[in-house]
Write a protein that holds these residues in place. Structure first.
Motif, short mmCIF file in Angstrom:
data_model
loop_
_atom_site.label_atom_id
_atom_site.label_comp_id
_atom_site.label_asym_id
_atom_site.label_seq_id
_atom_site.Cartn_x
_atom_site.Cartn_y
_atom_site.Cartn_z
N GLY A 75 1.13 6.64 -0.28
CA GLY A 75 0.44 5.64 0.06
C GLY A 75 -0.40 5.71 1.22
O GLY A 75 -0.73 6.56 1.92
N LYS A 76 -1.21 4.83 1.43
CA LYS A 76 -2.06 4.75 2.70
C LYS A 76 -1.32 5.28 4.01
O LYS A 76 -0.15 4.77 4.28
N GLY B 197 0.82 -1.38 0.03
CA GLY B 197 0.00 0.02 -0.04
C GLY B 197 0.90 1.18 0.06
O GLY B 197 0.19 2.36 -0.02
N GLU C 159 -8.95 0.59 -5.73
CA GLU C 159 -8.34 0.21 -4.52
C GLU C 159 -9.03 -1.34 -4.05
O GLU C 159 -7.87 -1.90 -3.53
#
Length: 480
Positions: free
Chosen positions: A186-187, A175, A377
């Motif tokens: 990213g996340k 992620g 996602e």
């Protein structure tokens, strides 16, 4: 990887390899003129690139052959330590170590035949492909699970990379992607905001610098350009079409040449972006443009929506080892899946971003389809999903971040009224400043999802609430 093998691999500074049976499958192939060719694995080429970039380990070839195709392959991969027609591999190994001031323990060797055994006795770390001769496999530190020409070199290269630098361990996509400058996208990270200059510089380096300055002032994370080879990207039947431009009435091919920056301009951009501390990269539209951009150490490559099905271009980008950002405008889900299958076949853990996009300029709100961010996602867990917008206004781009976009990209100009195809759908400097500000406000406002009573709520609570919990009631003072 056992500890002894890891310790040996961590000390390697140069990887030497034989050719037939390692980098190729030892087969004999000829072109239509009867010239001897070699069949190389693209994954092995990727291993050469990744070793250099992620472990600071160069590659050399020692072989008894004199193959024109091997020379071309080495040239393409920038392998300068190339020893052809070698009769004495031990002597070549010792000469290399002496000239490069390396200890034999700092050099790895991968081979497959009996004539490699004497060199292997000198090398600090040794390996062989799965189909090497049994006696060779019995002598080496590491036996690949893959045959020669099928990626065995790449597997050995990844072992060295893992041992030398855990930061660049391929691993499972989780992620986030760490760029070479340490920035994580990213996340759980702030959205990476890209101001796309594209060709909005109109061929002027002065305009380009002003755009970079405005992007820095707005606190964007990166600026992005577009790099094309006009003679490849412009269809031949459009070359001679006349067009009114700031340079007068000229042919379309000449107009496209006017808006392309060359080595001098990009060298200036590279130095200027480093000076003002902002990332920069490009959308490369053809393989020669990738070759051109490899002169600069940009942080990633962008693949424009129009190029999503250009597998030759994708292949060339993958060979660089740099993170790849895909834009998915004008594409069906089937086309996105085909491109993902192609990339995963090359390397299932290749550092990859996917940007949802609709390729209309400008794009009306009802065609933005921002829920696709969540669709992508869910479909591709572990890959950072972002948004590349071409709409007018800022609210929908901020909304994309609220819906999970880990990076966003908007075209950027000094003035939407300027001459050029992309200015009208671009954000001006004040708009970019508001966009960055609003995105950061939304990120801050998102919080952590844990319910709490803030200090600022205590006074209204005591003034307005009927029943106040004991924990918030004033404690009576204790008399002495």
């Amino acid at each position: 990887m056992n500890e002894i093998l890891k310790q040996k691999a961590a000390g390697i500074k140069l990887l030497l390899t034989d050719n037939d049976g390692v980098l190729t499958d030892a087969g004999v192939y000829y072109n239509h003129d009867g010239e001897l060719l070699k069949k190389f694995s693209m994954r092995d080429g990727m291993g050469v690139e990744r070793l250099r970039k992620f472990a600071d380990v160069n590659t050399g070839i020692i072989t008894g052959e004199n193959s024109p195709s091997l020379i071309k392959r080495a040239e393409k991969l920038h392998i300068t330590e190339l020893h052809l027609g070698t009769k004495d591999k031990v002597a070549a190994f010792k000469e290399i170590c002496s000239r490069l001031e390396l200890q034999p323990t700092e050099v790895a060797f991968i081979g497959d035949d009996y004539n490699d055994l004497e060199v292997m006795k000198l090398a600090g770390l040794t390996a062989s492909p799965a189909d090497a001769l049994p006696h060779v496999k019995a002598q080496v530190d590491f036996v690949s699970s893959l045959n020669g020409g099928d990626g065995c070199f790449r597997e050995f290269a990844e072992l060295i990379i893992e041992a030398k630098n855990e930061k660049y361990l391929s691993g499972k996509r989780n992620g986030t992607i760490t760029l070479q400058n340490g920035r994580i996208i990213g996340k759980g990270q702030p959205s990476y905001i890209i101001a796309e200059i594209g060709i909005n510089h109109n061929g002027s380096l002065d305009i380009c610098k002003k755009l970079i300055d405005e992007a820095v002032a707005a606190k964007a994370d990166a600026v992005k350009f577009q790099k094309r080879t006009p003679e490849i990207c412009v269809p031949r039947d459009q070359w001679e079409i006349m067009r009114d431009t700031p340079w007068g009435r000229i042919t379309y091919i000449d107009y496209k040449r006017k808006t392309e920056f060359g080595i001098a301009e990009y060298a200036t951009i590279d130095q200027y972006c480093k000076k003002v501390d902002i990332d920069w990269f490009v959308s490369a539209w053809d393989a020669p443009s990738v070759d051109f951009m490899e002169q600069f150490d940009t942080i990633l490559y962008k693949l424009a929506s129009a190029s999503l099905t250009d597998f030759a271009l994708i292949q060339r980008i993958l060979e660089t080892g740099k993170p790849l950002m895909l834009s998915t405008g004008m594409s069906t889900m089937k086309e996105i899946e085909a491109t993902m299958d192609y990339i995963n076949a090359f390397d299932e853990n290749y550092p990859l971003f996917i940007a949802h996009s609709t390729s209309a300029y400008p794009c009306p709100p009802h065609e933005l389809n921002l829920k696709m961010i969540q669709t992508l996602e869910n479909k591709y867990p572990g890959i950072p999903i972002g948004y590349s917008g071409h709409e007018t206004g800022l609210a929908t781009t901020v909304g994309a971040v609220a819906m999970g976009a880990t990076f966003v990209e908007r075209h950027f100009t000094l003035d939407r009224a300027m001459w050029g195809s992309d200015h009208a759908a671009s954000v001006e400097p004040q708009g970019l400043q508001r966009l960055v500000r609003d995105i950061r406000d939304v990120e801050t406002a998102a919080g952590d999802g844990e319910k709490r009573v803030y200090e600022s709520e205590l006074a209204p609570m005591k003034r307005l609430r009927v029943n106040i919990s004991d924990e918030y009631k004033e404690k009576p003072s204790v008399k002495s």
